[in-house]
Design an enzyme around this catalytic site. Structure first.
Site, mmCIF file in Angstrom:
data_model
loop_
_atom_site.group_PDB
_atom_site.id
_atom_site.type_symbol
_atom_site.label_atom_id
_atom_site.label_comp_id
_atom_site.label_asym_id
_atom_site.label_seq_id
_atom_site.Cartn_x
_atom_site.Cartn_y
_atom_site.Cartn_z
ATOM 1 N N ASP A 236 0.841 -1.185 0.000
ATOM 2 C CA ASP A 236 0.000 0.000 0.000
ATOM 3 C C ASP A 236 0.886 1.249 0.000
ATOM 4 O O ASP A 236 1.900 1.311 0.690
ATOM 5 C CB ASP A 236 -0.927 0.001 1.224
ATOM 6 C CG ASP A 236 -2.086 0.963 1.074
ATOM 7 O OD1 ASP A 236 -3.229 0.501 0.947
ATOM 8 O OD2 ASP A 236 -1.852 2.195 1.063
ATOM 9 N N ILE A 237 0.475 2.228 -0.784
ATOM 10 C CA ILE A 237 1.255 3.462 -0.923
ATOM 11 C C ILE A 237 1.232 4.308 0.359
ATOM 12 O O ILE A 237 2.141 5.108 0.599
ATOM 13 C CB ILE A 237 0.737 4.265 -2.142
ATOM 14 C CG1 ILE A 237 1.804 5.159 -2.720
ATOM 15 C CG2 ILE A 237 -0.534 5.021 -1.828
ATOM 16 C CD1 ILE A 237 1.476 5.708 -4.107
ATOM 17 N N ASN B 13 -12.945 -3.160 2.620
ATOM 18 C CA ASN B 13 -13.849 -2.019 2.775
ATOM 19 C C ASN B 13 -14.845 -2.091 1.628
ATOM 20 O O ASN B 13 -14.440 -2.118 0.455
ATOM 21 C CB ASN B 13 -13.071 -0.699 2.720
ATOM 22 C CG ASN B 13 -12.099 -0.554 3.880
ATOM 23 O OD1 ASN B 13 -12.368 -1.017 4.983
ATOM 24 N ND2 ASN B 13 -10.957 0.068 3.622
ATOM 25 N N GLU C 3 -12.283 3.352 -1.278
ATOM 26 C CA GLU C 3 -11.872 4.479 -2.136
ATOM 27 C C GLU C 3 -11.588 4.035 -3.561
ATOM 28 O O GLU C 3 -11.791 4.791 -4.506
ATOM 29 C CB GLU C 3 -10.616 5.148 -1.553
ATOM 30 C CG GLU C 3 -10.903 5.941 -0.286
ATOM 31 C CD GLU C 3 -9.636 6.421 0.404
ATOM 32 O OE1 GLU C 3 -8.530 6.245 -0.147
ATOM 33 O OE2 GLU C 3 -9.777 6.968 1.510
ATOM 34 N N VAL C 4 -11.086 2.810 -3.699
ATOM 35 C CA VAL C 4 -10.778 2.287 -5.034
ATOM 36 C C VAL C 4 -11.801 1.192 -5.358
ATOM 37 O O VAL C 4 -11.867 0.177 -4.654
ATOM 38 C CB VAL C 4 -9.337 1.726 -5.103
ATOM 39 C CG1 VAL C 4 -9.064 1.165 -6.497
ATOM 40 C CG2 VAL C 4 -8.318 2.804 -4.741
ATOM 41 N N HIS D 82 -10.476 -5.401 -3.336
ATOM 42 C CA HIS D 82 -9.147 -5.714 -2.797
ATOM 43 C C HIS D 82 -9.272 -5.959 -1.304
ATOM 44 O O HIS D 82 -10.210 -5.472 -0.663
ATOM 45 C CB HIS D 82 -8.170 -4.557 -3.058
ATOM 46 C CG HIS D 82 -8.650 -3.234 -2.537
ATOM 47 N ND1 HIS D 82 -9.583 -2.478 -3.228
ATOM 48 C CD2 HIS D 82 -8.380 -2.559 -1.396
ATOM 49 C CE1 HIS D 82 -9.840 -1.380 -2.536
ATOM 50 N NE2 HIS D 82 -9.134 -1.403 -1.417
ATOM 51 N N HIS E 158 -7.104 -5.707 2.326
ATOM 52 C CA HIS E 158 -5.925 -5.183 3.022
ATOM 53 C C HIS E 158 -5.366 -6.299 3.911
ATOM 54 O O HIS E 158 -6.107 -6.911 4.690
ATOM 55 C CB HIS E 158 -6.316 -3.998 3.909
ATOM 56 C CG HIS E 158 -6.856 -2.823 3.152
ATOM 57 N ND1 HIS E 158 -6.118 -1.677 2.918
ATOM 58 C CD2 HIS E 158 -8.066 -2.609 2.578
ATOM 59 C CE1 HIS E 158 -6.861 -0.811 2.236
ATOM 60 N NE2 HIS E 158 -8.045 -1.348 2.023
HETATM 61 P P1 AMP Z 1 -9.828 1.302 0.113
HETATM 62 O O1 AMP Z 1 -10.094 2.528 0.938
HETATM 63 O O2 AMP Z 1 -10.192 0.035 0.820
HETATM 64 O O3 AMP Z 1 -10.446 1.418 -1.269
HETATM 65 O O4 AMP Z 1 -8.264 1.227 -0.034
HETATM 66 C C1 AMP Z 1 -7.550 1.726 -1.138
HETATM 67 C C2 AMP Z 1 -6.094 1.643 -0.763
HETATM 68 O O5 AMP Z 1 -5.328 1.771 -1.942
HETATM 69 C C3 AMP Z 1 -5.643 2.736 0.207
HETATM 70 O O6 AMP Z 1 -5.107 2.137 1.389
HETATM 71 C C4 AMP Z 1 -4.578 3.498 -0.589
HETATM 72 O O7 AMP Z 1 -3.500 3.928 0.210
HETATM 73 C C5 AMP Z 1 -4.147 2.453 -1.607
HETATM 74 N N1 AMP Z 1 -3.600 2.987 -2.854
HETATM 75 C C6 AMP Z 1 -4.132 3.949 -3.659
HETATM 76 N N2 AMP Z 1 -3.359 4.163 -4.731
HETATM 77 C C7 AMP Z 1 -2.316 3.291 -4.618
HETATM 78 C C8 AMP Z 1 -1.160 3.029 -5.422
HETATM 79 N N3 AMP Z 1 -0.913 3.698 -6.567
HETATM 80 N N4 AMP Z 1 -0.279 2.078 -4.994
HETATM 81 C C9 AMP Z 1 -0.509 1.406 -3.846
HETATM 82 N N5 AMP Z 1 -1.579 1.605 -3.041
HETATM 83 C C10 AMP Z 1 -2.469 2.549 -3.426
#
Ligand code: AMP
Length: 105
Positions: free
Chosen positions: A30-31, A85, A93-94, A98, A100
């Site tokens: 994770d970034i 999530n 958010e994405v 996925h 975690h």
């Molecule tokens: P969620 O809130 O469950 O959708 O988590 C999305 C996760 O993706 C967050 O923890 C972000 O920090 C992570 N994230 C977003 N962009 C990137 C990226 N380019 N590389 C790695 N992790 C990312």
């Protein structure tokens, strides 16, 4: 449908630190880590949310749990949290499903 950021990573358009990959999933760091070890287990199939998982996807969801086991052994962690999530109200958010993988607390 617009490519998710995770599909763009899988396609090599955006760099990421890859911990593991196979024919069904990719695992990246994770970034913005929320734990000493914070990985994302991401299916190659771009399912938007857990609510969109169908009967035919259930082996894939099982595979994600096998990958979590594999990561725990590979990284030699004694325990971990596996979190999904789901939906905006669930903190997602994405919109490419996925899980975690958090460890090292
Ligand atoms: P969620 O809130 O469950 O959708 O988590 C999305 C996760 O993706 C967050 O923890 C972000 O920090 C992570 N994230 C977003 N962009 C990137 C990226 N380019 N590389 C790695 N992790 C990312």
């Amino acid at each position: 449908m617009e490519k998710s950021i995770f599909t763009r990573i899988m396609d090599g358009e955006i760099p990421a630190r890859i911990e593991y990959e196979d024919e069904l999933v990719i695992v990246i760091h994770d970034i913005a880590p929320k734990a000493p070890t914070h990985l994302l287990i991401i299916p190659r199939k771009p399912i938007p949310t857990l609510m969109d998982v169908s009967e035919e996807d259930l082996p894939l969801i099982g595979h994600i749990h096998k990958v979590a086991q594999l990561l725990a052994k590979k990284l030699e962690v004694k325990g971990f949290r596996l979190i999904n999530n789901c939906g905006k109200e669930g903190g997602q958010e994405v919109f490419h499903i996925h899980y975690h993988f958090l460890a090292g607390f």
